[in-house]
Scaffold this motif. Structure first.
Motif, PDB file in Angstrom:
ATOM      1  N   ASP A   5     106.986  33.169  74.153  1.00 42.15           N
ATOM      2  CA  ASP A   5     105.903  33.657  75.002  1.00 42.15           C
ATOM      3  C   ASP A   5     105.816  35.161  74.764  1.00 42.15           C
ATOM      4  O   ASP A   5     106.632  35.927  75.280  1.00 42.15           O
ATOM      5  CB  ASP A   5     106.218  33.340  76.469  1.00 42.15           C
ATOM      6  CG  ASP A   5     105.131  33.805  77.420  1.00 42.15           C
ATOM      7  OD1 ASP A   5     104.053  34.236  76.964  1.00 42.15           O
ATOM      8  OD2 ASP A   5     105.373  33.746  78.642  1.00 42.15           O
ATOM      9  N   ARG A   7     103.494  38.457  75.066  1.00 44.02           N
ATOM     10  CA  ARG A   7     102.297  38.979  75.730  1.00 44.02           C
ATOM     11  C   ARG A   7     102.258  40.502  75.637  1.00 44.02           C
ATOM     12  O   ARG A   7     103.236  41.168  75.974  1.00 44.02           O
ATOM     13  CB  ARG A   7     102.286  38.577  77.212  1.00 44.02           C
ATOM     14  CG  ARG A   7     102.014  37.100  77.416  1.00 44.02           C
ATOM     15  CD  ARG A   7     101.987  36.769  78.884  1.00 44.02           C
ATOM     16  NE  ARG A   7     103.295  36.198  79.246  1.00 44.02           N
ATOM     17  CZ  ARG A   7     103.753  36.116  80.473  1.00 44.02           C
ATOM     18  NH1 ARG A   7     103.060  36.588  81.491  1.00 44.02           N
ATOM     19  NH2 ARG A   7     104.922  35.566  80.714  1.00 44.02           N
ATOM     20  N   GLU A  18     108.175  36.253  86.946  1.00 48.05           N
ATOM     21  CA  GLU A  18     108.381  35.915  85.534  1.00 48.05           C
ATOM     22  C   GLU A  18     109.793  35.386  85.297  1.00 48.05           C
ATOM     23  O   GLU A  18     109.989  34.414  84.573  1.00 48.05           O
ATOM     24  CB  GLU A  18     108.115  37.136  84.641  1.00 48.05           C
ATOM     25  CG  GLU A  18     106.679  37.592  84.614  1.00 48.05           C
ATOM     26  CD  GLU A  18     105.740  36.622  83.921  1.00 48.05           C
ATOM     27  OE1 GLU A  18     106.196  35.734  83.162  1.00 48.05           O
ATOM     28  OE2 GLU A  18     104.522  36.752  84.136  1.00 48.05           O
ATOM     29  N   PHE A  22     110.719  31.677  83.969  1.00 45.75           N
ATOM     30  CA  PHE A  22     111.484  31.558  82.727  1.00 45.75           C
ATOM     31  C   PHE A  22     112.770  30.747  82.933  1.00 45.75           C
ATOM     32  O   PHE A  22     113.142  29.944  82.081  1.00 45.75           O
ATOM     33  CB  PHE A  22     111.821  32.949  82.179  1.00 45.75           C
ATOM     34  CG  PHE A  22     112.464  32.899  80.829  1.00 45.75           C
ATOM     35  CD1 PHE A  22     111.694  32.743  79.688  1.00 45.75           C
ATOM     36  CD2 PHE A  22     113.836  32.986  80.692  1.00 45.75           C
ATOM     37  CE1 PHE A  22     112.285  32.672  78.433  1.00 45.75           C
ATOM     38  CE2 PHE A  22     114.436  32.925  79.443  1.00 45.75           C
ATOM     39  CZ  PHE A  22     113.657  32.766  78.317  1.00 45.75           C
ATOM     40  N   GLN A  25     113.100  26.772  82.405  1.00 42.46           N
ATOM     41  CA  GLN A  25     112.906  26.130  81.108  1.00 42.46           C
ATOM     42  C   GLN A  25     113.740  24.853  81.065  1.00 42.46           C
ATOM     43  O   GLN A  25     114.827  24.797  81.614  1.00 42.46           O
ATOM     44  CB  GLN A  25     113.373  27.059  79.977  1.00 42.46           C
ATOM     45  CG  GLN A  25     112.720  28.401  79.937  1.00 42.46           C
ATOM     46  CD  GLN A  25     111.374  28.379  79.252  1.00 42.46           C
ATOM     47  OE1 GLN A  25     111.119  27.535  78.416  1.00 42.46           O
ATOM     48  NE2 GLN A  25     110.528  29.317  79.612  1.00 42.46           N
ATOM     49  N   THR A  34     117.750  38.529  81.270  1.00 44.95           N
ATOM     50  CA  THR A  34     116.468  39.227  81.369  1.00 44.95           C
ATOM     51  C   THR A  34     116.710  40.726  81.429  1.00 44.95           C
ATOM     52  O   THR A  34     117.770  41.190  81.880  1.00 44.95           O
ATOM     53  CB  THR A  34     115.661  38.802  82.605  1.00 44.95           C
ATOM     54  OG1 THR A  34     116.360  39.204  83.779  1.00 44.95           O
ATOM     55  CG2 THR A  34     115.396  37.311  82.607  1.00 44.95           C
ATOM     56  N   THR A  64     106.211  38.758  67.577  1.00 44.41           N
ATOM     57  CA  THR A  64     106.514  37.362  67.252  1.00 44.41           C
ATOM     58  C   THR A  64     107.533  37.288  66.124  1.00 44.41           C
ATOM     59  O   THR A  64     108.490  36.498  66.184  1.00 44.41           O
ATOM     60  CB  THR A  64     105.229  36.601  66.880  1.00 44.41           C
ATOM     61  OG1 THR A  64     104.349  36.610  68.013  1.00 44.41           O
ATOM     62  CG2 THR A  64     105.524  35.166  66.467  1.00 44.41           C
ATOM     63  N   CYS A  79     112.245  32.277  74.526  1.00 43.19           N
ATOM     64  CA  CYS A  79     112.178  33.734  74.492  1.00 43.19           C
ATOM     65  C   CYS A  79     110.827  34.188  75.041  1.00 43.19           C
ATOM     66  O   CYS A  79     109.789  33.640  74.666  1.00 43.19           O
ATOM     67  CB  CYS A  79     112.356  34.223  73.057  1.00 43.19           C
ATOM     68  SG  CYS A  79     112.159  36.000  72.856  1.00 43.19           S
ATOM     69  N   THR A  80     110.877  35.192  75.898  1.00 43.23           N
ATOM     70  CA  THR A  80     109.661  35.819  76.405  1.00 43.23           C
ATOM     71  C   THR A  80     109.750  37.316  76.168  1.00 43.23           C
ATOM     72  O   THR A  80     110.798  37.920  76.414  1.00 43.23           O
ATOM     73  CB  THR A  80     109.476  35.557  77.916  1.00 43.23           C
ATOM     74  OG1 THR A  80     109.171  34.179  78.109  1.00 43.23           O
ATOM     75  CG2 THR A  80     108.337  36.390  78.500  1.00 43.23           C
ATOM     76  N   ILE A  82     107.219  40.549  77.196  1.00 41.26           N
ATOM     77  CA  ILE A  82     105.997  41.071  77.802  1.00 41.26           C
ATOM     78  C   ILE A  82     106.043  42.581  77.635  1.00 41.26           C
ATOM     79  O   ILE A  82     107.057  43.211  77.963  1.00 41.26           O
ATOM     80  CB  ILE A  82     105.904  40.731  79.309  1.00 41.26           C
ATOM     81  CG1 ILE A  82     105.995  39.227  79.540  1.00 41.26           C
ATOM     82  CG2 ILE A  82     104.618  41.307  79.899  1.00 41.26           C
ATOM     83  CD1 ILE A  82     106.153  38.841  81.004  1.00 41.26           C
TER      84      ILE A  82
END
Length: 150
Positions: A5, A7, A18, A22, A25, A34, A64, A79-80, A82
């Protein structure tokens, strides 16, 4: 391929919300790590705002790619990333990284790797606007040195 994810956005995000999303999952997740970066004031206390610029499309591709590198190196299940752009005030959340893994060591290592990359190599340009005027933020030697461990 794991869920990524990525952003890049101007709008603020709710770090707690968030993190909660997350952490839910599915899969073999036993650890979530985090990190939230926050705009900090200058030592003199004169920061009015920070402005972050980027090239849409290029930035998302770069983030990415580094997330895919982290997934190839460590056993992460999700994986996120932001990262905000535009004007932000001291105390505003600027970015967030979250990694999920069956075990904590991989989650911590992947998150640490991602944060070092974001600080030094992600295609963002930061300008600080203070009481004395505006100045672009240069890369720090310590941030570059942190990449050498990877």
């Amino acid at each position: 391929m794991i869920p990524l994810d990525i952003r890049v956005q101007a709008d603020p995000f709710d770090y707690g919300q968030e993190c909660g999303r997350f952490a839910k999952q599915s899969g073999r997740i036993g650890a979530v790590v985090t990190f939230c970066g926050i705009v900090r004031d200058t030592e003199a206390g004169t920061l009015q705002r920070m402005e972050i610029e980027h090239y849409p499309g290029m930035t998302e591709r770069a983030l990415t790619q580094i997330a895919e590198q982290a997934a190839a190196r460590w056993d992460i299940q999700a994986c996120t990333i932001i990262h905000r752009h535009g004007p932000m005030a001291p105390g505003d959340a600027i970015m967030m990284v979250a990694t999920a893994s069956p075990h904590r060591a991989d989650a911590f290592a992947a998150a640490d790797f991602l944060m070092d990359y974001l600080k030094s190599r992600a295609p963002f340009w930061k300008k600080e606007i203070t009481d004395q005027g505006a100045e672009w933020v240069d890369a720090k030697d310590s941030d570059e040195a942190a990449l050498s461990r990877w």
